[in-house]
Design a protein around this motif. Structure first.
Motif, PDB file in Angstrom:
ATOM      1  N   UNK A  41      54.016-117.573 -40.922  1.00  0.00           N
ATOM      2  CA  UNK A  41      53.403-116.920 -40.011  1.00  0.00           C
ATOM      3  C   UNK A  41      51.707-118.104 -39.972  1.00  0.00           C
ATOM      4  N   UNK A  42      51.196-118.013 -38.641  1.00  0.00           N
ATOM      5  CA  UNK A  42      49.859-119.103 -38.763  1.00  0.00           C
ATOM      6  C   UNK A  42      48.654-118.016 -38.764  1.00  0.00           C
ATOM      7  N   UNK A  43      48.223-117.959 -39.931  1.00  0.00           N
ATOM      8  CA  UNK A  43      46.933-117.742 -40.154  1.00  0.00           C
ATOM      9  C   UNK A  43      45.804-117.750 -39.568  1.00  0.00           C
ATOM     10  N   UNK A  44      45.327-116.827 -38.970  1.00  0.00           N
ATOM     11  CA  UNK A  44      44.009-116.887 -37.375  1.00  0.00           C
ATOM     12  C   UNK A  44      42.379-118.359 -38.089  1.00  0.00           C
ATOM     13  N   UNK A  45      42.060-118.738 -37.631  1.00  0.00           N
ATOM     14  CA  UNK A  45      41.068-119.099 -38.321  1.00  0.00           C
ATOM     15  C   UNK A  45      39.209-118.181 -37.529  1.00  0.00           C
ATOM     16  N   UNK A  46      39.125-118.041 -36.593  1.00  0.00           N
ATOM     17  CA  UNK A  46      38.732-116.807 -36.511  1.00  0.00           C
ATOM     18  C   UNK A  46      38.802-115.008 -36.304  1.00  0.00           C
ATOM     19  N   UNK A  47      38.576-114.778 -36.730  1.00  0.00           N
ATOM     20  CA  UNK A  47      38.830-112.722 -36.665  1.00  0.00           C
ATOM     21  C   UNK A  47      37.403-112.176 -36.018  1.00  0.00           C
ATOM     22  N   UNK A  48      38.050-111.288 -34.656  1.00  0.00           N
ATOM     23  CA  UNK A  48      37.080-110.455 -33.820  1.00  0.00           C
ATOM     24  C   UNK A  48      36.853-108.920 -35.500  1.00  0.00           C
ATOM     25  N   UNK A  49      35.947-108.299 -35.517  1.00  0.00           N
ATOM     26  CA  UNK A  49      35.662-107.003 -36.149  1.00  0.00           C
ATOM     27  C   UNK A  49      34.542-106.651 -35.092  1.00  0.00           C
ATOM     28  N   UNK A  50      34.884-105.755 -35.015  1.00  0.00           N
ATOM     29  CA  UNK A  50      34.384-104.368 -33.897  1.00  0.00           C
ATOM     30  C   UNK A  50      33.616-104.300 -35.151  1.00  0.00           C
ATOM     31  N   UNK A  51      32.201-103.850 -34.728  1.00  0.00           N
ATOM     32  CA  UNK A  51      31.195-102.671 -35.341  1.00  0.00           C
ATOM     33  C   UNK A  51      31.480-101.540 -34.622  1.00  0.00           C
ATOM     34  N   UNK A  67      34.896-104.660 -49.315  1.00  0.00           N
ATOM     35  CA  UNK A  67      34.819-103.735 -50.201  1.00  0.00           C
ATOM     36  C   UNK A  67      35.293-102.919 -49.729  1.00  0.00           C
ATOM     37  N   UNK A  68      35.534-102.049 -50.445  1.00  0.00           N
ATOM     38  CA  UNK A  68      35.524-100.612 -49.315  1.00  0.00           C
ATOM     39  C   UNK A  68      34.307 -99.736 -50.050  1.00  0.00           C
ATOM     40  N   UNK A  69      33.827 -98.978 -49.313  1.00  0.00           N
ATOM     41  CA  UNK A  69      32.859 -98.275 -49.387  1.00  0.00           C
ATOM     42  C   UNK A  69      33.134 -97.211 -48.366  1.00  0.00           C
ATOM     43  N   UNK A  70      33.559 -96.241 -49.504  1.00  0.00           N
ATOM     44  CA  UNK A  70      33.642 -94.679 -48.450  1.00  0.00           C
ATOM     45  C   UNK A  70      35.425 -94.868 -47.542  1.00  0.00           C
ATOM     46  N   UNK A  71      34.927 -94.202 -46.109  1.00  0.00           N
ATOM     47  CA  UNK A  71      35.949 -94.631 -44.748  1.00  0.00           C
ATOM     48  C   UNK A  71      35.843 -96.088 -44.449  1.00  0.00           C
ATOM     49  N   UNK A  72      34.731 -96.480 -44.765  1.00  0.00           N
ATOM     50  CA  UNK A  72      34.246 -98.202 -44.436  1.00  0.00           C
ATOM     51  C   UNK A  72      34.549 -99.234 -44.958  1.00  0.00           C
ATOM     52  N   UNK A  73      34.565-100.165 -44.568  1.00  0.00           N
ATOM     53  CA  UNK A  73      34.505-101.875 -45.308  1.00  0.00           C
ATOM     54  C   UNK A  73      33.549-102.370 -44.651  1.00  0.00           C
ATOM     55  N   UNK A  74      32.931-102.709 -45.867  1.00  0.00           N
ATOM     56  CA  UNK A  74      31.961-103.799 -46.158  1.00  0.00           C
ATOM     57  C   UNK A  74      32.471-105.064 -45.984  1.00  0.00           C
ATOM     58  N   UNK A  75      31.787-106.140 -44.971  1.00  0.00           N
ATOM     59  CA  UNK A  75      32.325-107.643 -45.163  1.00  0.00           C
ATOM     60  C   UNK A  75      30.927-108.506 -45.622  1.00  0.00           C
ATOM     61  N   UNK A  76      30.835-109.042 -46.258  1.00  0.00           N
ATOM     62  CA  UNK A  76      30.135-110.091 -47.228  1.00  0.00           C
ATOM     63  C   UNK A  76      30.645-111.131 -46.096  1.00  0.00           C
ATOM     64  N   UNK A  85      34.715 -99.503 -39.403  1.00  0.00           N
ATOM     65  CA  UNK A  85      35.845 -98.885 -40.037  1.00  0.00           C
ATOM     66  C   UNK A  85      37.053 -99.102 -40.497  1.00  0.00           C
ATOM     67  N   UNK A  86      37.726 -99.638 -40.898  1.00  0.00           N
ATOM     68  CA  UNK A  86      39.543 -99.725 -41.699  1.00  0.00           C
ATOM     69  C   UNK A  86      39.900 -99.447 -42.984  1.00  0.00           C
ATOM     70  N   UNK A  87      41.050 -99.536 -42.741  1.00  0.00           N
ATOM     71  CA  UNK A  87      42.147 -99.878 -44.349  1.00  0.00           C
ATOM     72  C   UNK A  87      41.822-101.103 -44.769  1.00  0.00           C
ATOM     73  N   UNK A  88      42.041-100.960 -45.791  1.00  0.00           N
ATOM     74  CA  UNK A  88      41.856-102.521 -46.605  1.00  0.00           C
ATOM     75  C   UNK A  88      43.280-103.421 -46.505  1.00  0.00           C
TER      76      UNK A  88
END
Length: 151
Positions: A41-51, A67-76, A85-88
């Motif tokens: 499978x082809x890995x994407x170069x850009x990933x859309x994320x919904x804040x 990193x997971x923080x409760x029900x949220x994901x922190x993307x550094x 808001x997503x699952x790891x």
């Protein structure tokens, strides 16, 4: 591990047939099968994320730590921090990128941004990442990280 190539003129053009044989379906065999699935499978170069208020386009190469923080994901990222808001495990599937290695029950790191590993308390390690970011590496996931680094 033993591997070999056999020519088969009966296969269709550009077809590749892979057979993995082993005495049992061990974790090493499963890891190899998972690698083959990701390779195809082809890995994407850009990933859309919904804040909470917009959709951001993040370059995968800029993503340093998840990193997971409760029900949220922190993307550094190199450009800042995003909270979504997503699952790891679902986010990891969306990434579909072998450069991201799970280092704990709650974290993934991009090994391209790994600068060092330091000993921490109780057998754990501490990953030092680009921009002086830090992530805990639990003993459970350390072996997988070391394998991915070729150690």
């Amino acid at each position: 591990m033993d591997y070999r190539f056999e020519e088969d003129k009966e296969l269709a053009d550009h077809a590749i047939d892979v057979l993995v044989r082993s005495q049992e379906l061990s974790s090493d065999v499963q890891q190899f099968l998972d690698y083959l699935a990701v390779y195809q499978s082809e890995a994407p170069a850009i990933l859309p994320i919904k804040t909470s208020d917009r959709i951001e386009m993040i370059k995968i190469d800029d993503l340093v730590l998840i990193d997971v923080d409760g029900p949220s994901l922190i993307l550094e990222t190199l450009k800042g921090r995003y909270i979504i808001t997503d699952r790891l495990y679902k986010f990891k599937e969306r990434l579909n990128n072998s450069d991201f290695v799970q280092v704990s029950k709650h974290g993934l790191i991009n090994i391209n941004h790994l600068e060092a590993l330091e000993a921490s308390f109780s057998g754990n390690m501490l990953a030092i990442l680009t921009g002086k970011r830090k992530a805990d590496v639990s003993r459970r996931y350390l072996k997988n990280l070391e394998q991915r680094l070729g150690l």
